[in-house]
Design an enzyme around this catalytic site. Sequence first.
Site, PDB file in Angstrom:
ATOM      1  N   LEU A   1       0.836  -1.197   0.000  1.00 37.63           N
ATOM      2  CA  LEU A   1       0.000   0.000   0.000  1.00 37.63           C
ATOM      3  C   LEU A   1       0.875   1.252   0.000  1.00 37.63           C
ATOM      4  O   LEU A   1       0.725   2.140  -0.831  1.00 37.63           O
ATOM      5  CB  LEU A   1      -0.906   0.030   1.256  1.00 37.63           C
ATOM      6  CG  LEU A   1      -1.669  -1.233   1.623  1.00 37.63           C
ATOM      7  CD1 LEU A   1      -2.536  -0.976   2.840  1.00 37.63           C
ATOM      8  CD2 LEU A   1      -2.530  -1.701   0.478  1.00 37.63           C
TER       9      LEU A   1
ATOM     10  N   SER B   1       0.331   7.714   5.143  1.00 38.85           N
ATOM     11  CA  SER B   1      -0.915   8.131   5.797  1.00 38.85           C
ATOM     12  C   SER B   1      -1.966   8.545   4.770  1.00 38.85           C
ATOM     13  O   SER B   1      -3.136   8.187   4.889  1.00 38.85           O
ATOM     14  CB  SER B   1      -0.636   9.303   6.751  1.00 38.85           C
ATOM     15  OG  SER B   1       0.271   8.906   7.747  1.00 38.85           O
TER      16      SER B   1
ATOM     17  N   ILE C   1       7.713  -2.539   2.432  1.00 38.80           N
ATOM     18  CA  ILE C   1       6.813  -3.695   2.313  1.00 38.80           C
ATOM     19  C   ILE C   1       7.336  -4.896   3.102  1.00 38.80           C
ATOM     20  O   ILE C   1       8.422  -5.414   2.840  1.00 38.80           O
ATOM     21  CB  ILE C   1       6.585  -4.049   0.824  1.00 38.80           C
ATOM     22  CG1 ILE C   1       6.046  -2.810   0.079  1.00 38.80           C
ATOM     23  CG2 ILE C   1       5.625  -5.233   0.686  1.00 38.80           C
ATOM     24  CD1 ILE C   1       4.838  -2.114   0.722  1.00 38.80           C
TER      25      ILE C   1
ATOM     26  N   ARG D   1      15.425 -10.801  41.416  1.00 40.68           N
ATOM     27  CA  ARG D   1      16.470  -9.816  41.703  1.00 40.68           C
ATOM     28  C   ARG D   1      16.379  -9.340  43.159  1.00 40.68           C
ATOM     29  O   ARG D   1      15.293  -8.976  43.636  1.00 40.68           O
ATOM     30  CB  ARG D   1      16.304  -8.623  40.765  1.00 40.68           C
ATOM     31  CG  ARG D   1      17.317  -7.528  40.943  1.00 40.68           C
ATOM     32  CD  ARG D   1      18.655  -7.944  40.425  1.00 40.68           C
ATOM     33  NE  ARG D   1      19.634  -6.862  40.487  1.00 40.68           N
ATOM     34  CZ  ARG D   1      20.930  -7.030  40.316  1.00 40.68           C
ATOM     35  NH1 ARG D   1      21.404  -8.250  40.080  1.00 40.68           N
ATOM     36  NH2 ARG D   1      21.747  -6.002  40.364  1.00 40.68           N
TER      37      ARG D   1
ATOM     38  N   HIS E   1      14.334  -3.859  34.911  1.00 44.84           N
ATOM     39  CA  HIS E   1      15.515  -4.721  34.841  1.00 44.84           C
ATOM     40  C   HIS E   1      16.787  -3.951  35.222  1.00 44.84           C
ATOM     41  O   HIS E   1      17.876  -4.521  35.162  1.00 44.84           O
ATOM     42  CB  HIS E   1      15.694  -5.280  33.420  1.00 44.84           C
ATOM     43  CG  HIS E   1      14.841  -6.477  33.107  1.00 44.84           C
ATOM     44  ND1 HIS E   1      13.466  -6.442  33.079  1.00 44.84           N
ATOM     45  CD2 HIS E   1      15.174  -7.758  32.787  1.00 44.84           C
ATOM     46  CE1 HIS E   1      13.000  -7.632  32.760  1.00 44.84           C
ATOM     47  NE2 HIS E   1      14.005  -8.450  32.583  1.00 44.84           N
ATOM     48  N   GLY E   2      16.645  -2.663  35.564  1.00 50.72           N
ATOM     49  CA  GLY E   2      17.835  -1.867  35.867  1.00 50.72           C
ATOM     50  C   GLY E   2      18.781  -1.872  34.671  1.00 50.72           C
ATOM     51  O   GLY E   2      18.343  -1.920  33.526  1.00 50.72           O
ATOM     52  N   GLY E   3      20.091  -1.853  34.957  1.00 50.12           N
ATOM     53  CA  GLY E   3      21.099  -1.805  33.878  1.00 50.12           C
ATOM     54  C   GLY E   3      21.015  -3.001  32.954  1.00 50.12           C
ATOM     55  O   GLY E   3      21.302  -2.904  31.753  1.00 50.12           O
TER      56      GLY E   3
ATOM     57  N   GLU F   1       0.260   0.256   9.933  1.00 52.42           N
ATOM     58  CA  GLU F   1      -1.187  -0.040   9.852  1.00 52.42           C
ATOM     59  C   GLU F   1      -2.013   1.208  10.194  1.00 52.42           C
ATOM     60  O   GLU F   1      -3.056   1.128  10.837  1.00 52.42           O
ATOM     61  CB  GLU F   1      -1.524  -1.194  10.802  1.00 52.42           C
ATOM     62  CG  GLU F   1      -2.520  -2.193  10.256  1.00 52.42           C
ATOM     63  CD  GLU F   1      -1.984  -2.938   9.038  1.00 52.42           C
ATOM     64  OE1 GLU F   1      -0.770  -2.910   8.778  1.00 52.42           O
ATOM     65  OE2 GLU F   1      -2.808  -3.512   8.324  1.00 52.42           O
TER      66      GLU F   1
ATOM     67  N   THR G   1      -0.759   5.251  11.375  1.00 57.15           N
ATOM     68  CA  THR G   1      -0.098   5.733  12.598  1.00 57.15           C
ATOM     69  C   THR G   1      -1.163   6.003  13.668  1.00 57.15           C
ATOM     70  O   THR G   1      -2.355   6.135  13.356  1.00 57.15           O
ATOM     71  CB  THR G   1       0.675   7.047  12.342  1.00 57.15           C
ATOM     72  OG1 THR G   1      -0.273   8.077  12.054  1.00 57.15           O
ATOM     73  CG2 THR G   1       1.668   6.910  11.194  1.00 57.15           C
TER      74      THR G   1
HETATM   75  C1  LIG Z   1       8.718  -2.065   9.630  1.00 53.94           C
HETATM   76  C2  LIG Z   1       7.623  -1.525   8.750  1.00 53.94           C
HETATM   77  C3  LIG Z   1       6.786  -2.409   8.097  1.00 53.94           C
HETATM   78  C4  LIG Z   1       5.789  -1.917   7.247  1.00 53.94           C
HETATM   79  N1  LIG Z   1       5.039  -2.807   6.522  1.00 53.94           N
HETATM   80  C5  LIG Z   1       4.215  -2.335   5.549  1.00 53.94           C
HETATM   81  C6  LIG Z   1       3.567  -3.232   4.635  1.00 53.94           C
HETATM   82  O1  LIG Z   1       3.716  -4.461   4.716  1.00 53.94           O
HETATM   83  N2  LIG Z   1       2.794  -2.697   3.657  1.00 53.94           N
HETATM   84  C7  LIG Z   1       2.603  -1.357   3.523  1.00 53.94           C
HETATM   85  O2  LIG Z   1       1.891  -0.961   2.622  1.00 53.94           O
HETATM   86  N3  LIG Z   1       3.192  -0.481   4.389  1.00 53.94           N
HETATM   87  C8  LIG Z   1       3.994  -0.932   5.379  1.00 53.94           C
HETATM   88  N4  LIG Z   1       4.636  -0.054   6.226  1.00 53.94           N
HETATM   89  C9  LIG Z   1       4.413   1.366   6.060  1.00 53.94           C
HETATM   90  C10 LIG Z   1       3.635   2.006   7.200  1.00 53.94           C
HETATM   91  O3  LIG Z   1       2.305   1.565   7.205  1.00 53.94           O
HETATM   92  C11 LIG Z   1       3.801   3.531   7.044  1.00 53.94           C
HETATM   93  O4  LIG Z   1       5.141   3.839   7.367  1.00 53.94           O
HETATM   94  C12 LIG Z   1       2.823   4.306   7.902  1.00 53.94           C
HETATM   95  O5  LIG Z   1       1.511   4.152   7.441  1.00 53.94           O
HETATM   96  C13 LIG Z   1       3.171   5.804   7.956  1.00 53.94           C
HETATM   97  O6  LIG Z   1       3.379   6.318   6.678  1.00 53.94           O
HETATM   98  P1  LIG Z   1       4.696   7.206   6.418  1.00 53.94           P
HETATM   99  O7  LIG Z   1       5.861   6.440   6.901  1.00 53.94           O
HETATM  100  O8  LIG Z   1       4.691   7.625   4.982  1.00 53.94           O
HETATM  101  O9  LIG Z   1       4.537   8.469   7.355  1.00 53.94           O
HETATM  102  P2  LIG Z   1       3.764   9.845   6.992  1.00 53.94           P
HETATM  103  O10 LIG Z   1       2.433   9.512   6.459  1.00 53.94           O
HETATM  104  O11 LIG Z   1       4.665  10.681   6.172  1.00 53.94           O
HETATM  105  O12 LIG Z   1       3.604  10.493   8.423  1.00 53.94           O
HETATM  106  C14 LIG Z   1       4.642  11.264   9.068  1.00 53.94           C
HETATM  107  C15 LIG Z   1       4.085  11.769  10.393  1.00 53.94           C
HETATM  108  O13 LIG Z   1       2.995  12.670  10.143  1.00 53.94           O
HETATM  109  C16 LIG Z   1       1.844  12.252  10.836  1.00 53.94           C
HETATM  110  N5  LIG Z   1       0.649  12.561  10.061  1.00 53.94           N
HETATM  111  C17 LIG Z   1       0.425  12.305   8.742  1.00 53.94           C
HETATM  112  N6  LIG Z   1      -0.781  12.737   8.387  1.00 53.94           N
HETATM  113  C18 LIG Z   1      -1.353  13.287   9.491  1.00 53.94           C
HETATM  114  C19 LIG Z   1      -2.595  13.902   9.760  1.00 53.94           C
HETATM  115  N7  LIG Z   1      -3.534  14.059   8.836  1.00 53.94           N
HETATM  116  N8  LIG Z   1      -2.829  14.354  11.034  1.00 53.94           N
HETATM  117  C20 LIG Z   1      -1.894  14.184  12.011  1.00 53.94           C
HETATM  118  N9  LIG Z   1      -0.708  13.622  11.806  1.00 53.94           N
HETATM  119  C21 LIG Z   1      -0.433  13.161  10.562  1.00 53.94           C
HETATM  120  C22 LIG Z   1       2.012  10.746  10.996  1.00 53.94           C
HETATM  121  O14 LIG Z   1       1.213  10.234  12.049  1.00 53.94           O
HETATM  122  C23 LIG Z   1       3.509  10.643  11.272  1.00 53.94           C
HETATM  123  O15 LIG Z   1       3.766  10.919  12.625  1.00 53.94           O
HETATM  124  C24 LIG Z   1       5.613  -0.532   7.093  1.00 53.94           C
HETATM  125  C25 LIG Z   1       6.451   0.357   7.790  1.00 53.94           C
HETATM  126  C26 LIG Z   1       7.461  -0.124   8.578  1.00 53.94           C
HETATM  127  C27 LIG Z   1       8.404   0.859   9.230  1.00 53.94           C
END
Ligand SMILES: Cc1cc2nc3c(=O)[nH]c(=O)nc-3n(C[C@H](O)[C@H](O)[C@H](O)COP(=O)(O)OP(=O)(O)OC[C@H]3O[C@@H](n4cnc5c(N)ncnc54)[C@H](O)[C@@H]3O)c2cc1C
Length: 376
Positions: free
Chosen positions: A124, A131, A156, A263, A334-336, A359, A361
Amino acid sequence: MQAMEKQAYDTFRDTMRRIAVDKVEPHAAEVDRTKQPPVKAYAGLRDAGIPSLGFPEEYGGQGGDLFSQVIAVEEVARVCATSGLSLLTGWAALDPLVRFGSPQLIRQIVPSVAAGEKIAGWCLTEPQGGSDLAALKTRAVKDGDHWVINGNKRFITNATWAEWYLVLARTGEKEYGIFMVHRDDPGISFGKLENKMGLRGSPTADVIFDDCRIPADRAIGDTTRGYEYMGVSLTISRPLISAQALGIAQGALDEAVKYTRDRKQFGQSVSRFQMVRGMIAEMAVKVESSRSLLYRAVEAIEADPVQGRTLASMAKMLCSDTAMSVATDAVQLHGGYGYLEDYPVERMMRDAKITQIYEGTNQIQRLIIAKSVYAD
Ligand SMILES: Cc1cc2nc3c(=O)[nH]c(=O)nc-3n(C[C@H](O)[C@H](O)[C@H](O)COP(=O)(O)OP(=O)(O)OC[C@H]3O[C@@H](n4cnc5c(N)ncnc54)[C@H](O)[C@@H]3O)c2cc1C
């Protein structure tokens, strides 16, 4: 939940705990240290038939009951969050296919994933943002009896490990389709594996589509309604991520109880100190209240995924905030030693953070919840 049902789920949890402790926990530290996919742990889950839990019986599954999936993920993530993610990603990734795809396409893909032989991922997020999903740039264009996909998906999970990828792509100005792409399809490639704070064994990379041609029958349902389909499936996947977070929190609490009992300081177990007991009590309350909300969300979603959407967001927010807070407190207790890789709470604290980010933020979850509260 009926008393009979509860008993059956309790028995299932006991079984899952045994499987997780025997087959998953022994590999958890190694998977984190070597940054390799949890292949051995997944094989253990596969041998126990766990990947099939999330799929309907006619496609080789055990019924697709969300409660069982949540319990399974909780128990696996309690000992290894990376393995919990590997397990749940197959169920989440293929939910739109199972729900909206043609029986032929489901039959082509689901049985091998249900059997634990093949891995799936879902695509996605894109480099310019996760977002604002509707702003995605990946495009699918119909060309005779094929679709041609161009675009770049970022972060991904299971990239390079998976065989099947579910891809959300733009098919019109404001229309989106969902497509199943195979690892061997022409025009698919992968970026470098990301170096992450936590979930280090779970492969995360770009999935790149460069004139990627797939047969037309790999499209899921109506290729103008993909965004709507995804909304339903995210309501299913959020409880699974909540379960992963809850599992981390429960694991961290269990470790903190064990450590503080053993501990000794000032001539007695640190578990006798009131401040320590107060922290443990607060951690336990956070875990139990998160679990209650998650199970309430699951009940609502099982009845109607659309109506359960707000509760799914509430559960995702609360369970992941709990995971972060409880894992941090477990390190403190767990301390240090909590700061060393020798104890699992260090890994749990790193693993917990992502549950507040992916999934959707937790800021995005708050927006969904507030929209529902205001009914605007
Ligand atoms: C380890 C890992 C595994 C992942 N696996 C998948 C996967 O399998 N498939 C997939 O599709 N994606 C995956 N992701 C992506 C993940 O879902 C996105 O990173 C997440 O949705 C945030 O998008 P972004 O990183 O572009 O942050 P951004 O959307 O750029 O957000 C940056 C900051 O702005 C804030 N923000 C953005 N819009 C608003 C708003 N309207 N109001 C308030 N705050 C806002 C956000 O909360 C965040 O704090 C993965 C990410 C990681 C790190």
